[in-house]
Design an enzyme around this catalytic site. Structure first.
Site, short mmCIF file in Angstrom:
data_model
loop_
_atom_site.label_atom_id
_atom_site.label_comp_id
_atom_site.label_asym_id
_atom_site.label_seq_id
_atom_site.Cartn_x
_atom_site.Cartn_y
_atom_site.Cartn_z
N THR A 303 -89.84 72.82 91.89
CA THR A 303 -89.73 73.23 93.29
C THR A 303 -90.84 72.55 94.09
OG1 THR A 303 -88.75 75.37 92.76
CG2 THR A 303 -89.76 75.15 94.92
N PHE A 305 -93.11 72.47 97.37
CA PHE A 305 -93.67 73.33 98.40
C PHE A 305 -94.43 72.47 99.40
CE2 PHE A 305 -93.12 75.94 94.70
CZ PHE A 305 -92.83 77.22 95.15
#
Length: 428
Positions: A303, A305
């Site tokens: 992921t 960010f």
């Protein structure tokens, strides 16, 4: 001339005393100016007398003035200690004194104005050595908390129940930074945060990529056979869909706000028929057992960010940078090829392009005499490219893009996350 300090209550006017007729003393003058009292002696005759009050010779008069000055200073200091005034002084060493008139300070001097509030009065920036306050969405144990710790080691992580609250926490100086997910290698973009990037005025100042390691959590003593549902964040459910099917779990799948929040919800309500997809840290924090470890469909589950701040950082060229922009055009998507050509011509690589509906103009009507009225959807385009705004090629590319678009905004120019990538592991 002898000067003495006077209290504010003794300063208001000027007192002038003229000698009686027939005396050689021309005058004795007391001059008062703000905050200071000056006593001056001038033009005295050596044989003058003053009705027996101060002296009959010039040297006696000067001596009396000196005594008066020293005594007034002493008396003023004593009265400041005792809280009294300077009035009531009648004699000095047995000699009658001049009649000093006690007055109040002039009102012509305005009171100091109140100091205006500044941003630092509302919420001071961290002092040297104080931890940076970083907002994230979720509860302790969420992957966003781990990302905040990776982006800003030893920071003070501030949990927020919604993505928009994290934006507002930085805007209102409750937090110094925010760390929010924007895309996942399996689930794709987090559209909500792309919309919020445009709605708010924060700047992207960095990025961090976090390998995601999912676990199936349940209360201690619960077996897989007892489960009737699995709850987690929608992204986590989609990232583990195939693995759950292979495990033979015929359970309902329900979405909640975040992964760690799902584990907390089960622990607080003692739900023995429900499991959560969350991190191993969430299991440790909420006293749950791990039924299955590493249940993500792909071990390369990462992921991305972004780190947000109130002010942008200064672009540099001594390390790889990435720049994020958003643009739109009144005539729809017909200019997209021209925009992309501006980057291709300068050999600038694009790392992402994302389209989102134009909320102010979601639909555009086009009238054609041959086919009638056509309806086209309007979009905003988000683009990430590998270049720093400090580079001339990036500046020239944006200058050309601006010619083709009706709206262009730079979301940030920031260092790329160049940490070596490793498959997700349990400690993440």
């Amino acid at each position: 001339m002898k000067s003495i300090t006077s209290s504010p209550s003794d300063l208001k006017s000027m007192t002038r005393i003229t000698s009686p007729p027939g005396l050689g003393l021309t005058h004795h003058r007391v001059v008062v100016v703000p905050r200071r009292l000056f006593i001056q002696c001038a033009n005295a005759n050596s044989n003058s007398t003053y009705g027996g009050h101060v002296g009959r010779a010039r040297h006696e008069w000067q001596s009396a003035c000196a005594i008066l000055a020293s005594k007034v200073v002493s008396q003023q200091q004593d009265t400041e200690k005792s809280g009294g005034g300077a009035d009531g002084l009648s004699t000095v060493n047995g000699h009658p004194t001049l009649g000093l008139v006690p007055v109040k300070e002039s009102s012509s001097y305005p009171a100091p104005l109140p100091k205006p509030l500044s941003i630092t009065d509302l919420s001071p920036a961290p002092m040297h050595g104080s931890p940076l306050r970083v907002a994230y969405q979720g509860v302790p144990g969420a992957y966003s908390e781990a990302a905040a710790g990776k982006a800003y080691p030893n920071c003070e992580a501030i949990p927020c129940d919604q993505f928009e609250v994290a934006f507002q926490a930085v805007e209102l100086w409750i937090a110094d930074r925010a760390v929010l997910p924007v895309e996942n290698s399996l689930g794709g973009s987090i559209h909500r945060n792309y919309d919020l990037l445009l709605r708010h005025r924060l700047h992207i100042v960095g990025e961090v990529q976090l390998p995601v390691h999912h676990c199936l959590l349940a209360l201690p003593g619960v077996r897989k056979d007892y489960l009737t549902r699995v709850i987690s964040h929608p992204q986590a459910l989609s990232q583990c869909e195939h693995t759950l099917t292979k495990m033979g779990l015929n359970v309902a799948r329900e979405a909640v706000d975040d992964t760690a929040g799902a584990a907390e919800y089960i622990a607080m309500n003692n739900l023995r028929d429900t499991a959560a997809i969350a991190s191993a840290r969430a299991a440790e924090l909420y006293g749950m057992q791990i039924l299955a470890d590493g249940i993500q469909d792909d071990s390369g589950n990462v992921t991305r960010f972004v780190m947000l701040a109130r002010e942008p950082i200064i672009p540099r060229t001594d390390r790889p940078f990435k720049t994020s922009i958003v643009f739109a055009h009144d005539k729809g998507t017909s200019v997209l090829f021209k925009v992309l050509s501006a980057f291709a011509f300068r050999n600038i690589s694009l790392t992402k392009i994302e389209s989102r509906p134009h909320r102010n103009r979601p639909i555009r009507l086009v009238d054609d005499a041959n086919v009638g009225t056509a309806k086209h959807f309007e979009y905003m385009f988000y683009v990430d490219f590998e270049a720093s705004l400090a580079e001339a090629r990036a500046q020239n590319a944006l200058a050309e893009v601006q010619e083709f678009t009706s709206f262009l905004r730079v979301l940030g120019s920031y260092p790329m996350d160049m940490t070596p990538w490793t498959p997700s592991s349990r400690h993440d």
